[in-house]
Scaffold this motif. Structure first.
Motif, PDB file in Angstrom:
ATOM      1  N   UNK A   5       0.831  -1.210   0.000  1.00  0.00           N
ATOM      2  CA  UNK A   5       0.000   0.000   0.000  1.00  0.00           C
ATOM      3  C   UNK A   5       0.859   1.250   0.000  1.00  0.00           C
ATOM      4  N   UNK A   6       1.890   1.239   0.835  1.00  0.00           N
ATOM      5  CA  UNK A   6       2.806   2.378   0.860  1.00  0.00           C
ATOM      6  C   UNK A   6       3.497   2.544  -0.489  1.00  0.00           C
ATOM      7  N   UNK A   7       3.856   1.425  -1.108  1.00  0.00           N
ATOM      8  CA  UNK A   7       4.532   1.493  -2.403  1.00  0.00           C
ATOM      9  C   UNK A   7       3.609   2.072  -3.476  1.00  0.00           C
ATOM     10  N   UNK A   8       2.323   1.764  -3.402  1.00  0.00           N
ATOM     11  CA  UNK A   8       1.367   2.340  -4.354  1.00  0.00           C
ATOM     12  C   UNK A   8       1.288   3.851  -4.191  1.00  0.00           C
ATOM     13  N   UNK A   9       1.361   4.315  -2.951  1.00  0.00           N
ATOM     14  CA  UNK A   9       1.255   5.751  -2.683  1.00  0.00           C
ATOM     15  C   UNK A   9       2.479   6.521  -3.176  1.00  0.00           C
ATOM     16  N   UNK A  10       3.611   5.862  -3.266  1.00  0.00           N
ATOM     17  CA  UNK A  10       4.846   6.567  -3.643  1.00  0.00           C
ATOM     18  C   UNK A  10       4.721   7.223  -5.024  1.00  0.00           C
ATOM     19  N   UNK A  11       4.336   6.522  -6.098  1.00  0.00           N
ATOM     20  CA  UNK A  11       4.143   7.230  -7.376  1.00  0.00           C
ATOM     21  C   UNK A  11       2.817   7.976  -7.457  1.00  0.00           C
ATOM     22  N   UNK A  12       1.833   7.540  -6.649  1.00  0.00           N
ATOM     23  CA  UNK A  12       0.510   8.163  -6.736  1.00  0.00           C
ATOM     24  C   UNK A  12       0.514   9.593  -6.210  1.00  0.00           C
ATOM     25  N   UNK A  13       1.236   9.858  -5.135  1.00  0.00           N
ATOM     26  CA  UNK A  13       1.221  11.196  -4.536  1.00  0.00           C
ATOM     27  C   UNK A  13       1.773  12.267  -5.484  1.00  0.00           C
ATOM     28  N   UNK A  14       2.936  12.072  -6.106  1.00  0.00           N
ATOM     29  CA  UNK A  14       3.378  13.087  -7.079  1.00  0.00           C
ATOM     30  C   UNK A  14       2.415  13.248  -8.247  1.00  0.00           C
ATOM     31  N   UNK A  15       1.775  12.152  -8.662  1.00  0.00           N
ATOM     32  CA  UNK A  15       0.799  12.252  -9.751  1.00  0.00           C
ATOM     33  C   UNK A  15      -0.384  13.119  -9.342  1.00  0.00           C
ATOM     34  N   UNK A  17      -0.330  15.374  -7.014  1.00  0.00           N
ATOM     35  CA  UNK A  17       0.196  16.730  -6.904  1.00  0.00           C
ATOM     36  C   UNK A  17       0.281  17.411  -8.259  1.00  0.00           C
ATOM     37  N   UNK A  18       0.674  16.660  -9.295  1.00  0.00           N
ATOM     38  CA  UNK A  18       0.742  17.229 -10.639  1.00  0.00           C
ATOM     39  C   UNK A  18      -0.639  17.609 -11.149  1.00  0.00           C
ATOM     40  N   UNK A  19      -1.620  16.709 -10.942  1.00  0.00           N
ATOM     41  CA  UNK A  19      -2.985  17.004 -11.390  1.00  0.00           C
ATOM     42  C   UNK A  19      -3.548  18.226 -10.675  1.00  0.00           C
ATOM     43  N   UNK A  20      -3.362  18.291  -9.359  1.00  0.00           N
ATOM     44  CA  UNK A  20      -3.854  19.437  -8.591  1.00  0.00           C
ATOM     45  C   UNK A  20      -3.137  20.714  -8.998  1.00  0.00           C
ATOM     46  N   UNK A  21      -1.840  20.626  -9.256  1.00  0.00           N
ATOM     47  CA  UNK A  21      -1.091  21.806  -9.665  1.00  0.00           C
ATOM     48  C   UNK A  21      -1.559  22.353 -10.998  1.00  0.00           C
ATOM     49  N   UNK A  22      -1.877  21.470 -11.942  1.00  0.00           N
ATOM     50  CA  UNK A  22      -2.378  21.918 -13.238  1.00  0.00           C
ATOM     51  C   UNK A  22      -3.762  22.543 -13.119  1.00  0.00           C
ATOM     52  N   UNK A  23      -4.602  21.996 -12.238  1.00  0.00           N
ATOM     53  CA  UNK A  23      -5.961  22.515 -12.075  1.00  0.00           C
ATOM     54  C   UNK A  23      -5.990  23.842 -11.327  1.00  0.00           C
ATOM     55  N   UNK A  24      -5.124  23.984 -10.311  1.00  0.00           N
ATOM     56  CA  UNK A  24      -5.176  25.162  -9.440  1.00  0.00           C
ATOM     57  C   UNK A  24      -4.091  26.185  -9.758  1.00  0.00           C
ATOM     58  N   UNK A  25      -3.273  25.909 -10.773  1.00  0.00           N
ATOM     59  CA  UNK A  25      -2.149  26.797 -11.048  1.00  0.00           C
ATOM     60  C   UNK A  25      -2.556  28.226 -11.314  1.00  0.00           C
ATOM     61  N   UNK A  26      -3.664  28.427 -12.016  1.00  0.00           N
ATOM     62  CA  UNK A  26      -4.096  29.785 -12.353  1.00  0.00           C
ATOM     63  C   UNK A  26      -5.105  30.331 -11.357  1.00  0.00           C
ATOM     64  N   UNK A  27      -5.968  29.471 -10.859  1.00  0.00           N
ATOM     65  CA  UNK A  27      -7.027  29.956  -9.965  1.00  0.00           C
ATOM     66  C   UNK A  27      -6.554  30.160  -8.541  1.00  0.00           C
ATOM     67  N   UNK A  28      -5.579  29.368  -8.091  1.00  0.00           N
ATOM     68  CA  UNK A  28      -5.085  29.481  -6.712  1.00  0.00           C
ATOM     69  C   UNK A  28      -3.565  29.370  -6.712  1.00  0.00           C
ATOM     70  N   UNK A 116       6.192  23.145 -12.393  1.00  0.00           N
ATOM     71  CA  UNK A 116       6.194  22.336 -11.172  1.00  0.00           C
ATOM     72  C   UNK A 116       5.316  21.103 -11.337  1.00  0.00           C
ATOM     73  N   UNK A 117       4.172  21.268 -11.999  1.00  0.00           N
ATOM     74  CA  UNK A 117       3.282  20.128 -12.207  1.00  0.00           C
ATOM     75  C   UNK A 117       3.935  19.084 -13.107  1.00  0.00           C
ATOM     76  N   UNK A 118       4.636  19.524 -14.141  1.00  0.00           N
ATOM     77  CA  UNK A 118       5.303  18.581 -15.043  1.00  0.00           C
ATOM     78  C   UNK A 118       6.451  17.858 -14.340  1.00  0.00           C
ATOM     79  N   UNK A 119       7.171  18.560 -13.454  1.00  0.00           N
ATOM     80  CA  UNK A 119       8.234  17.902 -12.687  1.00  0.00           C
ATOM     81  C   UNK A 119       7.633  16.815 -11.792  1.00  0.00           C
ATOM     82  N   UNK A 120       6.494  17.108 -11.175  1.00  0.00           N
ATOM     83  CA  UNK A 120       5.822  16.096 -10.341  1.00  0.00           C
ATOM     84  C   UNK A 120       5.382  14.905 -11.181  1.00  0.00           C
TER      85      UNK A 120
END
Length: 666
Positions: A5-15, A17-28, A116-120
């Motif tokens: 479960x922890x191993x699944x979270x390792x690549x999932x968290x940056x992903x 973060x990237x999705x949230x960064x792309x969505x909120x980059x301009x609005x927040x 930043x989103x692309x780096x994530x």
């Protein structure tokens, strides 16, 4: 939580973060930096926990069927062995440092949110490659990294260099990905599975029918992704992107993916002695050629780029002699000190206030201005040159020891020819590595180029991470006796023979370069002073000032002007101009491939425009003329219609009479 479960979270968290960064980059925009740093930081911590739980013991496997395919199934699978968990820690550490560093380096960049989103996303893709136990899922991460590199290398898309570099990186790596994908399908066809454990089991039982063909196809993709000869030409040009991106690509993602892939599937390649010899030759050419090219570069980032190519050649050499432990050990060690080198180079560029002053011949007065970069870069260059007791010494020794055992017949995984090729090339490359590392240090920090404007103290976010990464650069090699459990219990201890040889040639290369630098510096000073003294009316004070002006001009105001104090020119001699251009490989590829493709494209365009379009335009013109004629006949006048009807009837009647007369006469 379980380890899987922890191993699944390792690549999932940056992903995420990237999705949230792309969505909120301009609005927040206030959330952009936390979303860039925190998910990656947590993923790095979780990767450390996973590594601790795995403990270098038996591999942890977990899988769920993604979808029925009707033939070879595709699974969402994890395969956590010692190599995977350690590489994931490296990726998490370097990516976190890059994200923190970028908050200072790109603090005024309006496109920072997307960056930043692309780096994530880049980080998530590499972690997916590292942990995945299914080759099709590995391919997904592999291709995501390719598209992320395209956007990140082309971040400064306003400049033609960045646009050309991003396109070149994408196309060259895709050129290798085509045979790579064919090789994956061929491997699955032979073994009946995409699962790594299933493939290794089939190979152990003799289930591989076409090992040489499969291995060579896969090596094409590895050469592209890990920048090995002959598909390495994209990496030096990729320096047009932001420096933190270079650190990420060179230290922990993208180029490391190909080496890691071969390490995971090494038994597949070991089935073909011919493939291992090809890999050894590819590694040898890469090591020596990149070392010569690095010695001729003036841009500090291009020197480091060619350095990465050469160090990846060492890793390929270790794999060519059948030692994946040495390859991954050097991958981890190189990731630490190469991240320091690129991020320190970024501090140098940031201190100069512009990327155009990355030319080492223009640098001066930087050692005291940026002490953090100076000291950490010095440590990293010592590690790069494999000087004990730094990490690079132990990891490079592991490669040379493996090559020595294979060459002498103590290990029979690979042919002895592969061992001798890697051993000789590795020692020659050690001389070149020490030479260009010494040259870089001398020109960047001890050069007498024109001082760049002082832009004040560098942000703490940029300097702090240098010291964080300097710790494994110094100490990682000293853990060689502790981490053997994560390396299949394989000893990584240096031997006296290779240690003495490699250290001796490295010191020799460094000392010769230093002597050449002293000689060229003195010669340049005498030349400039003599030119002024030749004027009989020159004042003594003006002689000294004019000499300093001549000497500090460095590369001069005219691009391509030789630097009189460059030891690389003296050491390489007539070979310098060829090495500076990467031995004209780009020009060769342009003649062999680019121009024929452009000519074929021009021919197709001509045929499409002059032949196909002619028919299309002709049919359209005919229909339009017919429509015009019919439209003119539609006058709306009944008398006209009756007249036309009468005329038509009369013509038909005459035609009928003529036809009847002809028939009667016959």
């Amino acid at each position: 939580m379980t380890t899987t479960t922890l191993a699944v979270l390792v690549p999932l968290l940056p992903f995420l973060g990237a999705a949230a960064g792309l969505l909120l980059g301009r609005t927040a925009p206030g959330y952009v930096r936390p979303l860039a740093v925190l998910p990656t930081l947590v993923a790095a911590v979780l990767a450390v926990v996973v590594a601790a739980r795995q403990g270098g013991g038996a591999a942890i496997d977990a899988a769920t069927r993604l979808t029925p395919t009707g033939s070879v199934p595709i699974d969402l699978a994890l395969h956590l062995d010692g190599f995977a968990v350690l590489v994931a820690v490296l990726v998490g550490l370097v990516a976190t440092c890059v994200q923190i560093y970028s908050t200072g380096y790109l603090r005024d960049d309006p496109r920072y949110p997307s960056y930043a989103a692309l780096v994530s996303l880049f980080t998530a893709a590499m972690l997916l490659v590292v942990y995945s136990g299914d080759l099709m899922v590995v391919m997904v991460g592999w291709e995501i990294m390719g598209i992320c590199s395209y956007f990140l290398v082309g971040h400064y898309w306003e400049t033609p260099e960045a646009r050309a570099a991003s396109l070149k990186a994408f196309l060259v790596t895709k050129l290798g990905d085509v045979p790579f994908l064919i090789g994956l399908f061929a491997l699955a066809a032979d073994t009946g599975t995409f699962r790594i454990t299933g493939i290794l089991g089939a190979v152990a039982n003799g289930g591989l029918d076409h090992p040489t063909v499969i291995a060579l196809l896969l090596l094409a993709g590895v050469a592209g992704k890990s920048a090995q000869f002959p598909l390495h030409t994209w990496l030096p040009d990729a320096m047009a992107g932001p420096t933190p991106v270079s650190a990420l690509i060179h230290a922990a993602t993208m180029v490391a993916a190909g080496i890691y892939f071969v390490a995971r599937l090494l038994p597949v390649f070991a089935e073909s002695g011919a493939a291992l010899v090809v890999l050894a030759v590819m590694a040898a050419v890469t090591m020596i050629g990149s070392g010569l090219a690095a010695l001729a570069q003036d841009d500090i980032k291009r020197v480091l780029a060619y350095s990465t190519i050469g160090q990846l050649g060492y890793m390929s050499g270790a794999l060519a002699v059948g030692d994946r432990g040495a390859a991954v050990f050097h991958l981890l060690s190189h990731g630490a000190f190469k991240a320091v080198l690129f991020l320190a180079a970024g501090v140098v560029i940031h201190a100069a206030g512009t990327n155009s002053l990355a030319a080492m011949s223009r640098m001066g007065g930087l050692a005291k201005r940026i002490p953090d970069a100076y000291w950490t870069m010095t440590v990293a260059l010592l590690a790069l040159a494999a000087i004990p007791p730094f990490a690079g010494f132990f990891s490079k020794e592991a490669v040379l020891v493996a090559a020595e055992h294979t060459a002498l017949g103590d290990r029979h995984v690979a042919p002895a020819a592969a061992g001798w090729t890697v051993l000789v090339a590795g020692l020659l490359a050690a001389v070149l590595t020490a030479a260009y590392a010494t040259r870089l240090w001398l020109l960047a920090f001890r050069g007498r180029g024109a001082e760049v404007p002082d832009h004040g103290r560098q942000p703490v976010a940029m300097t702090a991470v240098l010291w964080v990464l300097a710790i494994p650069t110094i100490a990682f090699g000293l853990t060689v006796g502790v981490i053997t459990d994560w390396f299949d219990g394989h000893s990584l201890t240096p031997t006296v023979t290779t240690a003495v040889l490699s250290t001796g040639v490295a010191l020799g290369g460094g000392l010769v370069t230093y002597a050449a630098w002293r000689h060229t510096t003195a010669l340049a000073a005498r030349t400039s002073v003599g030119a002024v003294v030749a004027h009989p009316d020159a004042e003594p004070a003006l002689v000294e000032a004019e000499a300093m002006t001549h000497h500090t001009a460095g590369y001069g105001d005219t691009p391509g002007t030789p630097d009189p104090a460059d030891p690389g020119r003296l050491l390489l001699g007539p070979l310098h101009r060829h090495a500076a251009t990467g031995f004209h490989l780009d020009a060769l590829y342009t003649k062999l491939f680019v121009r024929p493709v452009q000519a074929a494209a021009s021919l197709v365009r001509f045929l499409d425009r002059e032949v196909v379009d002619t028919y299309v335009r002709g049919s359209g013109t005919g229909a339009r003329l017919l429509g015009t004629a019919v439209r003119r006949a539609q006058t709306g006048n009944v008398q006209t219609y009756l007249s036309a009807l009468l005329a038509g009837s009369l013509v038909l009647a005459i035609a009928a009479v003529v036809f009847a007369t002809v028939n009667a006469g016959s």
